[in-house]
Design a protein around this motif. Structure first.
Motif, PDB file in Angstrom:
ATOM      1  N   ALA A 190     -17.695   2.607   3.225  1.00  0.00           N
ATOM      2  CA  ALA A 190     -17.833   3.401   2.004  1.00  0.00           C
ATOM      3  C   ALA A 190     -16.633   4.319   1.799  1.00  0.00           C
ATOM      4  CB  ALA A 190     -19.125   4.213   2.061  1.00  0.00           C
ATOM      5  N   ALA A 191     -16.249   5.040   2.848  1.00  0.00           N
ATOM      6  CA  ALA A 191     -15.130   5.975   2.727  1.00  0.00           C
ATOM      7  C   ALA A 191     -13.818   5.242   2.480  1.00  0.00           C
ATOM      8  CB  ALA A 191     -15.027   6.827   3.990  1.00  0.00           C
ATOM      9  N   GLY A 192     -13.615   4.137   3.180  1.00  0.00           N
ATOM     10  CA  GLY A 192     -12.383   3.378   3.006  1.00  0.00           C
ATOM     11  C   GLY A 192     -12.216   2.859   1.591  1.00  0.00           C
ATOM     12  N   ARG A 193     -13.282   2.349   1.030  1.00  0.00           N
ATOM     13  CA  ARG A 193     -13.198   1.840  -0.344  1.00  0.00           C
ATOM     14  C   ARG A 193     -13.002   2.979  -1.348  1.00  0.00           C
ATOM     15  NH1 ARG A 193     -14.473  -3.172  -1.876  1.00  0.00           N
ATOM     16  NH2 ARG A 193     -15.459  -2.447  -3.801  1.00  0.00           N
ATOM     17  N   LEU A 194     -13.589   4.117  -1.082  1.00  0.00           N
ATOM     18  CA  LEU A 194     -13.420   5.253  -1.991  1.00  0.00           C
ATOM     19  C   LEU A 194     -11.965   5.715  -2.040  1.00  0.00           C
ATOM     20  CD1 LEU A 194     -16.634   7.334  -1.238  1.00  0.00           C
ATOM     21  CD2 LEU A 194     -16.002   6.341  -3.443  1.00  0.00           C
TER      22      LEU A 194
ATOM     23  N   MET B  96       0.850  -1.197   0.000  1.00  0.00           N
ATOM     24  CA  MET B  96       0.000   0.000   0.000  1.00  0.00           C
ATOM     25  C   MET B  96       0.884   1.244   0.000  1.00  0.00           C
ATOM     26  SD  MET B  96      -3.009   1.062   2.700  1.00  0.00           S
ATOM     27  CE  MET B  96      -3.855  -0.489   2.469  1.00  0.00           C
ATOM     28  N   THR B  97       0.617   2.191  -0.902  1.00  0.00           N
ATOM     29  CA  THR B  97       1.443   3.378  -1.024  1.00  0.00           C
ATOM     30  C   THR B  97       1.241   4.306   0.166  1.00  0.00           C
ATOM     31  OG1 THR B  97      -0.251   4.605  -2.232  1.00  0.00           O
ATOM     32  CG2 THR B  97       1.241   3.217  -3.529  1.00  0.00           C
ATOM     33  N   SER B  98       2.214   5.214   0.330  1.00  0.00           N
ATOM     34  CA  SER B  98       2.142   6.161   1.442  1.00  0.00           C
ATOM     35  C   SER B  98       0.917   7.060   1.327  1.00  0.00           C
ATOM     36  CB  SER B  98       3.416   7.004   1.484  1.00  0.00           C
ATOM     37  OG  SER B  98       3.603   7.702   0.260  1.00  0.00           O
ATOM     38  N   MET B  99       0.532   7.410   0.094  1.00  0.00           N
ATOM     39  CA  MET B  99      -0.631   8.270  -0.082  1.00  0.00           C
ATOM     40  C   MET B  99      -1.914   7.553   0.331  1.00  0.00           C
ATOM     41  SD  MET B  99      -1.546  11.281  -0.718  1.00  0.00           S
ATOM     42  CE  MET B  99       0.013  11.906  -1.357  1.00  0.00           C
TER      43      MET B  99
ATOM     44  N   LEU C 243     -11.505  -2.004   8.595  1.00  0.00           N
ATOM     45  CA  LEU C 243     -10.908  -3.320   8.343  1.00  0.00           C
ATOM     46  C   LEU C 243     -11.601  -4.020   7.173  1.00  0.00           C
ATOM     47  CD1 LEU C 243     -10.376  -4.618  11.995  1.00  0.00           C
ATOM     48  CD2 LEU C 243      -8.626  -3.832  10.389  1.00  0.00           C
ATOM     49  N   VAL C 244     -12.915  -3.913   7.119  1.00  0.00           N
ATOM     50  CA  VAL C 244     -13.664  -4.492   5.995  1.00  0.00           C
ATOM     51  C   VAL C 244     -13.264  -3.812   4.689  1.00  0.00           C
ATOM     52  CG1 VAL C 244     -15.962  -4.742   4.961  1.00  0.00           C
ATOM     53  CG2 VAL C 244     -15.626  -5.237   7.389  1.00  0.00           C
ATOM     54  N   ALA C 245     -13.135  -2.491   4.723  1.00  0.00           N
ATOM     55  CA  ALA C 245     -12.768  -1.745   3.516  1.00  0.00           C
ATOM     56  C   ALA C 245     -11.384  -2.144   3.017  1.00  0.00           C
ATOM     57  CB  ALA C 245     -12.816  -0.242   3.803  1.00  0.00           C
ATOM     58  N   VAL C 246     -10.424  -2.250   3.928  1.00  0.00           N
ATOM     59  CA  VAL C 246      -9.061  -2.621   3.540  1.00  0.00           C
ATOM     60  C   VAL C 246      -9.035  -4.033   2.964  1.00  0.00           C
ATOM     61  CG1 VAL C 246      -6.748  -3.124   4.416  1.00  0.00           C
ATOM     62  CG2 VAL C 246      -7.939  -1.056   5.164  1.00  0.00           C
ATOM     63  N   PHE C 247      -9.721  -4.957   3.620  1.00  0.00           N
ATOM     64  CA  PHE C 247      -9.717  -6.343   3.154  1.00  0.00           C
ATOM     65  C   PHE C 247     -10.373  -6.472   1.783  1.00  0.00           C
ATOM     66  CE2 PHE C 247     -11.766 -10.513   2.777  1.00  0.00           C
ATOM     67  CZ  PHE C 247     -10.666 -11.342   2.921  1.00  0.00           C
ATOM     68  N   THR C 248     -11.538  -5.858   1.616  1.00  0.00           N
ATOM     69  CA  THR C 248     -12.248  -5.993   0.341  1.00  0.00           C
ATOM     70  C   THR C 248     -11.542  -5.252  -0.788  1.00  0.00           C
ATOM     71  OG1 THR C 248     -13.703  -4.125   0.926  1.00  0.00           O
ATOM     72  CG2 THR C 248     -14.486  -6.348   1.444  1.00  0.00           C
ATOM     73  N   ALA C 249     -10.861  -4.154  -0.457  1.00  0.00           N
ATOM     74  CA  ALA C 249     -10.080  -3.457  -1.480  1.00  0.00           C
ATOM     75  C   ALA C 249      -8.877  -4.299  -1.894  1.00  0.00           C
ATOM     76  CB  ALA C 249      -9.624  -2.101  -0.952  1.00  0.00           C
ATOM     77  N   TRP C 250      -8.244  -4.933  -0.914  1.00  0.00           N
ATOM     78  CA  TRP C 250      -7.097  -5.806  -1.204  1.00  0.00           C
ATOM     79  C   TRP C 250      -7.517  -6.983  -2.078  1.00  0.00           C
ATOM     80  CZ3 TRP C 250      -6.104 -10.648   1.726  1.00  0.00           C
ATOM     81  CH2 TRP C 250      -4.934 -11.293   1.294  1.00  0.00           C
ATOM     82  N   ARG C 251      -8.695  -7.538  -1.795  1.00  0.00           N
ATOM     83  CA  ARG C 251      -9.191  -8.671  -2.565  1.00  0.00           C
ATOM     84  C   ARG C 251      -9.885  -8.248  -3.860  1.00  0.00           C
ATOM     85  NH1 ARG C 251      -7.161 -13.330  -1.765  1.00  0.00           N
ATOM     86  NH2 ARG C 251      -9.082 -14.297  -2.520  1.00  0.00           N
TER      87      ARG C 251
END
Length: 210
Positions: A133-137, A1-4, A45-53
């Motif tokens: 929602a915000a995490g995935r965005l 995951m990038t610094s940004m 945590l859900v946002a990070v996991f689903t974005a990773w997958r």
């Protein structure tokens, strides 16, 4: 995951923490912070996991619902859980019903709302949904600043369903606004530098002196 991207998540976390503070007065303190903060953390945590997958909306929604049923007990309905952690059948039944009913309950019960079983579902569910929602965005979309919308909704729910006596309202709003403005400025500067670097590469490609 990038610094940004880490920066994006940190800003979502900061604005989410500000929104969590708006739920404290109506619940008489820590129960409101606990419920809202739990929703915020689980949602991220859900946002990070689903974005990773690279999951789509349907799978993300399913995981979000499962996370709600799994964690609504310890964060919002501890009286219904097994040993204060594991969801019981009562937790699942009440949790499903309170997705719709808790909003009315929080508006009508006497303060502190923590004296009643159910109203804490509002901050937990709001934090969960808005942070997903915000995490995935910020992790999957180019329009990162769109994440301001769900986090603003999180704060707005805390204000509208909160107590009239909210001593942290003004400082919370200021922290929220400053965080968003600083983030927007950093994102704009980052985009400007990226565009300049890309332009430099293109110029170098067509330069006759190469």
């Amino acid at each position: 995951m990038t610094s940004m991207r880490w920066l994006n998540l940190i800003v979502v976390g900061i604005t989410g923490a500000v929104a969590c503070a708006s739920f404290g007065p109506v619940f008489g303190g820590w129960p409101g912070y606990w419920a809202a903060g739990g929703g915020l953390v689980v949602g991220l945590l859900v946002a990070v996991f689903t974005a990773w997958r690279r999951w789509g909306v349907l799978n993300t929604t399913a995981l979000g619902l499962a996370s709600y049923l799994l964690f609504v007990g310890p964060f919002a309905l501890p009286q219904t859980t097994i040993a204060g952690i594991l969801p019981s059948l009562e937790t699942l039944a009440r949790g499903g019903l309170l997705i719709f009913q808790a909003w009315r309950d929080l508006l009508t019960v006497a303060i502190p709302a923590s004296s009643f079983i159910g109203p804490a579902v509002v901050p937990f569910l709001t934090g969960l949904a808005c942070s997903i929602a915000a995490g995935r965005l910020v992790l999957l979309r180019r329009g990162h600043l769109w994440a301001i919308i769900p986090m603003s909704a999180f704060l707005l729910v805390g204000v509208l369903w909160g107590s009239v006596k909210a001593p942290l309202a003004l400082p919370s709003g200021m922290v929220f606004a400053v965080s968003v403005l600083v983030w927007a400025a950093i994102r704009q500067e980052s985009a400007r530098r990226a565009a300049s670097a890309e332009l430099g590469v293109e110029i170098a490609k067509i330069s006759p002196w190469r």
